[in-house]
Scaffold this active site. Structure first.
Site, PDB file in Angstrom:
ATOM      1  N   GLN A 135       0.812  -1.220   0.000  1.00 52.10           N
ATOM      2  CA  GLN A 135       0.000   0.000   0.000  1.00 52.10           C
ATOM      3  C   GLN A 135       0.842   1.264   0.000  1.00 52.10           C
ATOM      4  OE1 GLN A 135      -1.529  -1.138   4.046  1.00 52.10           O
ATOM      5  NE2 GLN A 135      -1.542   1.081   4.383  1.00 52.10           N
ATOM      6  N   CYS A 141      -5.196   0.446   3.686  1.00 51.41           N
ATOM      7  CA  CYS A 141      -5.225  -0.964   4.098  1.00 51.41           C
ATOM      8  C   CYS A 141      -6.616  -1.564   3.949  1.00 51.41           C
ATOM      9  CB  CYS A 141      -4.730  -1.108   5.530  1.00 51.41           C
ATOM     10  SG  CYS A 141      -5.659  -0.147   6.753  1.00 51.41           S
ATOM     11  N   GLU A 166      -7.493  -1.939  -5.867  1.00 54.31           N
ATOM     12  CA  GLU A 166      -7.681  -1.114  -4.677  1.00 54.31           C
ATOM     13  C   GLU A 166      -7.986   0.334  -5.056  1.00 54.31           C
ATOM     14  OE1 GLU A 166      -5.603  -4.682  -3.965  1.00 54.31           O
ATOM     15  OE2 GLU A 166      -4.773  -2.976  -5.085  1.00 54.31           O
ATOM     16  N   GLU A 202      -6.763  -5.137 -11.116  1.00 53.99           N
ATOM     17  CA  GLU A 202      -5.565  -4.327 -10.906  1.00 53.99           C
ATOM     18  C   GLU A 202      -4.950  -3.927 -12.242  1.00 53.99           C
ATOM     19  OE1 GLU A 202      -3.833  -2.525  -8.015  1.00 53.99           O
ATOM     20  OE2 GLU A 202      -4.030  -4.553  -7.194  1.00 53.99           O
ATOM     21  N   ASP A 255      -5.256  -4.207  16.013  1.00 53.71           N
ATOM     22  CA  ASP A 255      -4.500  -3.089  16.566  1.00 53.71           C
ATOM     23  C   ASP A 255      -3.046  -3.271  16.144  1.00 53.71           C
ATOM     24  OD1 ASP A 255      -3.164  -1.181  17.988  1.00 53.71           O
ATOM     25  OD2 ASP A 255      -3.649  -1.979  19.973  1.00 53.71           O
ATOM     26  N   HIS A 280      -5.984  -1.271  11.713  1.00 56.15           N
ATOM     27  CA  HIS A 280      -5.319  -1.722  10.486  1.00 56.15           C
ATOM     28  C   HIS A 280      -6.024  -2.946   9.928  1.00 56.15           C
ATOM     29  CE1 HIS A 280      -2.253  -2.405   7.524  1.00 56.15           C
ATOM     30  NE2 HIS A 280      -1.927  -3.584   8.028  1.00 56.15           N
ATOM     31  N   ASN A 304      -0.692  -9.242   5.002  1.00 51.61           N
ATOM     32  CA  ASN A 304      -0.588  -7.798   5.155  1.00 51.61           C
ATOM     33  C   ASN A 304      -0.395  -7.145   3.790  1.00 51.61           C
ATOM     34  OD1 ASN A 304      -0.528  -5.347   6.451  1.00 51.61           O
ATOM     35  ND2 ASN A 304       1.274  -5.771   7.691  1.00 51.61           N
TER      36      ASN A 304
END
Length: 337
Positions: A135, A141, A166, A202, A255, A280, A304
């Site tokens: 990102q 996120c 995104e 994308e 968190d 997050h 992630n």
């Protein structure tokens, strides 16, 4: 003669420069070169001071880990020049929704009392998960978590793994309360796709790492869709486990505000500073157990969006079944088709 207002910052920068460790000069140059970092002369001393502080904290933690005090290790990464405050402001911008039903087209996933689930699940091995994305310095996120769940849904329905956009979510879901790089809601990203009748790939709508404000969705390039969304019973890790086992990848939030999370490298993450105030968004792609200090430790496998340079090639193993650690089950949801 310069105005007095400039003296304070100047003195501060001179003090920072004097406090730098000459022994770390080569390490600083190598880190900058590896991560392609360049700074204006007037800010480099400050950035190096931040980097040195982070490096010292990482070394202290890893020393404690080697003595058996922690179940995970840290490592310097591309975030090394950010203070904790800057990191959280720039990257951790997930917004917690109240998880009420959305237009009557969402439903609540509750724990099934008699439902048995697999001991271990990893949807990567089944082809449901795209490569780890990045990102960048943008609080998007929430959009990466949403595309991850949608990508799993598409694969489940079609057998094709398509990386979804995104930027499409960032640019086009503002009317629902999302704010691009300044934060957003996973559930409202799903709402947008449902109401819009699709989302682009994308490839056709690439990520720019910035707010565009203009929506460029092209219905002719629709790559995925969803008809509704499911929200998982808040705070219930058993319900989350059942959803991950039965459905596929599930969007979650944690968190991630602690220094330890920012520089996580490997092992099962558990931290007494982790609260249930989630900030997050991530993607739960499985769960399992591992041997830690001679005993089995259950973990969530979370994808992630901080590049493969972070964590275990872009993933973290977060302790599972211990008081909903880091609030992992507080904002879980997934789209349906």
């Amino acid at each position: 003669m310069q105005p007095p207002v400039l003296v304070g910052p100047l003195v501060l920068l001179l003090g920072v420069a004097r406090a730098l460790d000459p022994a770390l000069e080569e390490g600083w140059r190598d880190w900058k070169s590896f991560h392609a970092k360049e700074y204006p002369e007037e800010v480099e001393a400050f950035r190096r001071a931040v980097w040195e502080k982070n490096r010292r904290r990482i070394e202290h933690h890893n020393l404690e880990e080697s003595l058996g005090k922690h179940s995970y290790r840290l490592e310097m990464n591309h975030f090394g020049d950010l203070t904790d405050e800057e990191f959280n402001q720039q990257l951790n911008r997930f917004l917690a929704d109240n998880l009420k039903q959305h237009d009557g087209k969402s439903a609540l996933f509750q724990q099934w009392a008699a439902r048995e689930t697999a001991r271990e699940v990893d949807w990567r091995a089944k082809g449901y998960v795209t490569p780890v994305k990045n990102q960048g310095h943008c609080g998007s996120c929430w959009a990466f978590s949403a595309t991850g769940a949608l990508e799993g849904l598409v694969f489940k329905k079609t057998g094709k793994l398509v990386s979804l956009s995104e930027q499409n979510l960032m640019d086009c879901s503002r009317k629902l309360g999302n704010s691009g790089c300044h934060g957003g809601y996973i559930t409202r990203a799903f709402q947008y796709v449902r109401d819009n009748g699709g989302i682009n790939s994308e490839l056709s709508y690439p990520y720019l790492e910035r707010d565009e404000f203009n929506c460029h969705y092209n219905p002719q390039d629709k790559a995925a869709n969803c008809t509704s969304l499911m929200v998982i019973q808040q705070g219930n890790e058993t319900a989350l486990e059942q959803a991950v086992a039965m459905v596929g990848p599930v969007s979650v939030a944690v968190d991630a505000s602690s220094f330890h999370f920012h520089f996580y490298k490997s092992g099962v993450f558990t931290n007494s500073q982790c609260s249930h105030r989630v900030n997050h968004a991530m993607l739960a792609v499985g769960y399992g157990t591992s041997q830690e200090n001679g005993k089995n430790t259950a973990y969530w496998l979370l994808k992630n969006s901080w590049s493969e340079q972070w964590g275990e090639k872009g993933y973290i193993r977060l302790v599972k079944g211990v008081d909903n650690h880091c609030g992992v089950a507080n904002q879980a949801s997934y789209p349906t088709w």
